[in-house]
Design a protein around this motif. Structure first.
Motif, mmCIF file in Angstrom:
data_model
loop_
_atom_site.group_PDB
_atom_site.id
_atom_site.type_symbol
_atom_site.label_atom_id
_atom_site.label_comp_id
_atom_site.label_asym_id
_atom_site.label_seq_id
_atom_site.Cartn_x
_atom_site.Cartn_y
_atom_site.Cartn_z
ATOM 1 N N ALA A 31 0.788 -1.081 0.083
ATOM 2 C CA ALA A 31 0.081 0.013 0.048
ATOM 3 C C ALA A 31 0.873 1.101 -0.018
ATOM 4 C CB ALA A 31 -1.008 0.062 1.200
ATOM 5 N N TYR A 32 0.421 2.160 -0.532
ATOM 6 C CA TYR A 32 0.948 3.537 -0.518
ATOM 7 C C TYR A 32 0.531 4.519 0.234
ATOM 8 C CZ TYR A 32 2.027 8.448 -2.131
ATOM 9 O OH TYR A 32 2.175 9.771 -2.079
ATOM 10 N N VAL A 33 1.326 5.152 1.306
ATOM 11 C CA VAL A 33 0.614 6.248 2.232
ATOM 12 C C VAL A 33 1.296 7.432 2.062
ATOM 13 C CG1 VAL A 33 -0.119 6.457 4.482
ATOM 14 C CG2 VAL A 33 -0.388 4.306 3.738
ATOM 15 N N ASP A 34 0.717 8.365 1.866
ATOM 16 C CA ASP A 34 1.063 9.756 1.874
ATOM 17 C C ASP A 34 0.621 10.562 3.177
ATOM 18 O OD1 ASP A 34 1.567 12.734 1.414
ATOM 19 O OD2 ASP A 34 -0.103 12.652 -0.218
ATOM 20 N N SER A 35 1.457 10.466 4.026
ATOM 21 C CA SER A 35 1.251 11.093 5.469
ATOM 22 C C SER A 35 1.095 12.534 5.302
ATOM 23 C CB SER A 35 2.251 10.778 6.614
ATOM 24 O OG SER A 35 3.338 11.608 6.142
ATOM 25 N N GLY A 36 1.564 13.242 4.461
ATOM 26 C CA GLY A 36 1.368 14.636 4.401
ATOM 27 C C GLY A 36 -0.303 15.075 4.014
ATOM 28 N N ALA A 37 -0.907 14.037 3.224
ATOM 29 C CA ALA A 37 -2.263 14.260 2.866
ATOM 30 C C ALA A 37 -2.992 14.512 4.038
ATOM 31 C CB ALA A 37 -2.586 13.223 2.189
ATOM 32 N N GLU A 67 -12.614 14.367 11.339
ATOM 33 C CA GLU A 67 -12.656 13.138 10.928
ATOM 34 C C GLU A 67 -11.963 12.884 9.618
ATOM 35 O OE1 GLU A 67 -14.892 9.114 9.607
ATOM 36 O OE2 GLU A 67 -16.160 10.840 9.930
ATOM 37 N N ILE A 68 -10.747 12.517 9.726
ATOM 38 C CA ILE A 68 -9.765 12.271 8.661
ATOM 39 C C ILE A 68 -9.634 10.910 8.259
ATOM 40 C CG2 ILE A 68 -7.458 12.948 7.863
ATOM 41 C CD1 ILE A 68 -7.566 15.242 9.834
ATOM 42 N N ARG A 69 -9.909 10.558 7.080
ATOM 43 C CA ARG A 69 -9.413 9.203 6.578
ATOM 44 C C ARG A 69 -8.655 9.173 5.198
ATOM 45 N NH1 ARG A 69 -14.455 5.646 5.561
ATOM 46 N NH2 ARG A 69 -12.963 4.356 5.098
ATOM 47 N N PHE A 70 -7.736 8.259 5.228
ATOM 48 C CA PHE A 70 -6.764 8.205 4.029
ATOM 49 C C PHE A 70 -7.065 6.681 3.715
ATOM 50 C CE2 PHE A 70 -3.096 6.897 1.816
ATOM 51 C CZ PHE A 70 -2.803 7.857 1.373
ATOM 52 N N ILE A 71 -7.761 6.675 2.415
ATOM 53 C CA ILE A 71 -8.078 5.416 1.787
ATOM 54 C C ILE A 71 -6.913 4.988 0.709
ATOM 55 C CG2 ILE A 71 -9.790 4.019 0.368
ATOM 56 C CD1 ILE A 71 -11.956 6.197 1.691
ATOM 57 N N VAL A 79 -8.628 10.976 -0.090
ATOM 58 C CA VAL A 79 -8.848 11.575 1.393
ATOM 59 C C VAL A 79 -9.990 12.200 1.749
ATOM 60 C CG1 VAL A 79 -7.639 13.303 2.992
ATOM 61 C CG2 VAL A 79 -6.288 11.973 1.004
ATOM 62 N N LEU A 80 -10.683 11.794 2.850
ATOM 63 C CA LEU A 80 -11.832 12.191 3.240
ATOM 64 C C LEU A 80 -11.792 13.046 4.699
ATOM 65 C CD1 LEU A 80 -14.008 8.896 2.848
ATOM 66 C CD2 LEU A 80 -13.756 10.878 1.256
ATOM 67 N N LEU A 81 -12.551 14.139 4.465
ATOM 68 C CA LEU A 81 -12.694 15.167 5.647
ATOM 69 C C LEU A 81 -14.073 15.069 6.047
ATOM 70 C CD1 LEU A 81 -11.351 16.996 7.682
ATOM 71 C CD2 LEU A 81 -11.759 18.837 5.719
#
Ligand code: DC
Length: 228
Positions: A31-37, A67-71, A79-81
């Motif tokens: 999986a790729y995760v962009d923590s900056g997002a 409520e922050i979600r990174f999918i 990215v959901l806010l």
């Protein structure tokens, strides 16, 4: 059972982290995760709520309620806010500057680091940011610190912005990157520094493909491949 693999990629803005991390994740089936997002989503919430970027208490309260979600979907993560898709909105220059300021606050970092740690799924992740190897996953078996000359980083960022329909000038981008570099490196909470044991790669004169090959070679030498 083996633990999920973490490849941590840290470095300043425009060093090529996103491109390299995404290519690497695809090559390895991770999986790729962009923590900056996640910092960008928090900053967007602060901007939308209208509180001053000087008001630390209000920022902490507002981010605390977000409520922050990174999918980690392919080809682009989402990215959901508060349930709303903000994947594109978090890329504006205003959010970029606000993210750099909001991310200085330890209470904000604490919340987002907890969220980032939950994104570690089987068979593993390539996570990019500023403090992945130092703070988020200090035990990661492969930590890369990716750097490049400031002028080259600004040139790449302008190209990327233009490709994505966001007009940008080299002068503005250069000063934006320099002020962010300074803030990211000098803040008290998780400043941008290479993690202990990190391999430092300079991408100024080499392509993203070449950087990926070098990282794969480091992974091979550490016997990390073939376990996914
Ligand atoms: O990687 P980026 O440019 O999207 O990050 C936006 C801001 O978020 C950046 O100025 C610093 C902050 N950030 C951070 O403090 N820690 C991270 N792990 C990732 C980003």
């Amino acid at each position: 059972m083996t633990k999920p693999l973490v490849i941590a990629i840290d470095g300043p803005a425009g060093a090529g982290k996103s491109t390299v991390a995404q290519m690497l994740a695809r090559r390895l089936g991770l999986a790729y995760v962009d923590s900056g997002a996640t910092y960008r989503a928090a900053a967007l919430k602060v901007l939308e709520s209208g509180v001053s970027l000087e008001d630390e208490e209000a920022i902490i309260r507002v981010v605390g309620s977000a409520e922050i979600r990174f999918i980690p979907r392919q080809p682009q993560p989402q990215v959901l806010l508060d349930g709303k898709d903000v994947t594109a909105t978090i890329r504006t220059a205003e959010v970029t500057q606000a993210a750099s300021r909001v991310s200085r606050l330890p209470a904000v970092r604490k919340k987002l680091i907890a969220l980032q740690r939950l994104l570690l799924i089987e068979p593993g992740v390539v996570m990019e940011g500023r403090d992945i190897g130092t703070v988020v996953f200090p035990d990661a078996p492969l930590k890369i610190f990716l750097k490049a000359d400031t002028a080259e980083r600004a040139r790449r960022r302008v190209q990327q912005d233009q490709e994505q329909g966001r007009p940008a000038t080299l002068d503005d981008t250069l000063s934006e990157i320099s002020s962010r570099d300074q803030r990211d490196a000098q803040r008290q909470a998780s400043p941008l520094v290479p993690a202990e044991g990190a391999d430092i790669l300079d991408s100024t004169d080499i392509s993203a493909e070449e950087v990926v090959e070098r990282i794969l070679e480091l992974a091979r030498r550490k016997h990390l491949l073939g376990r996914q």
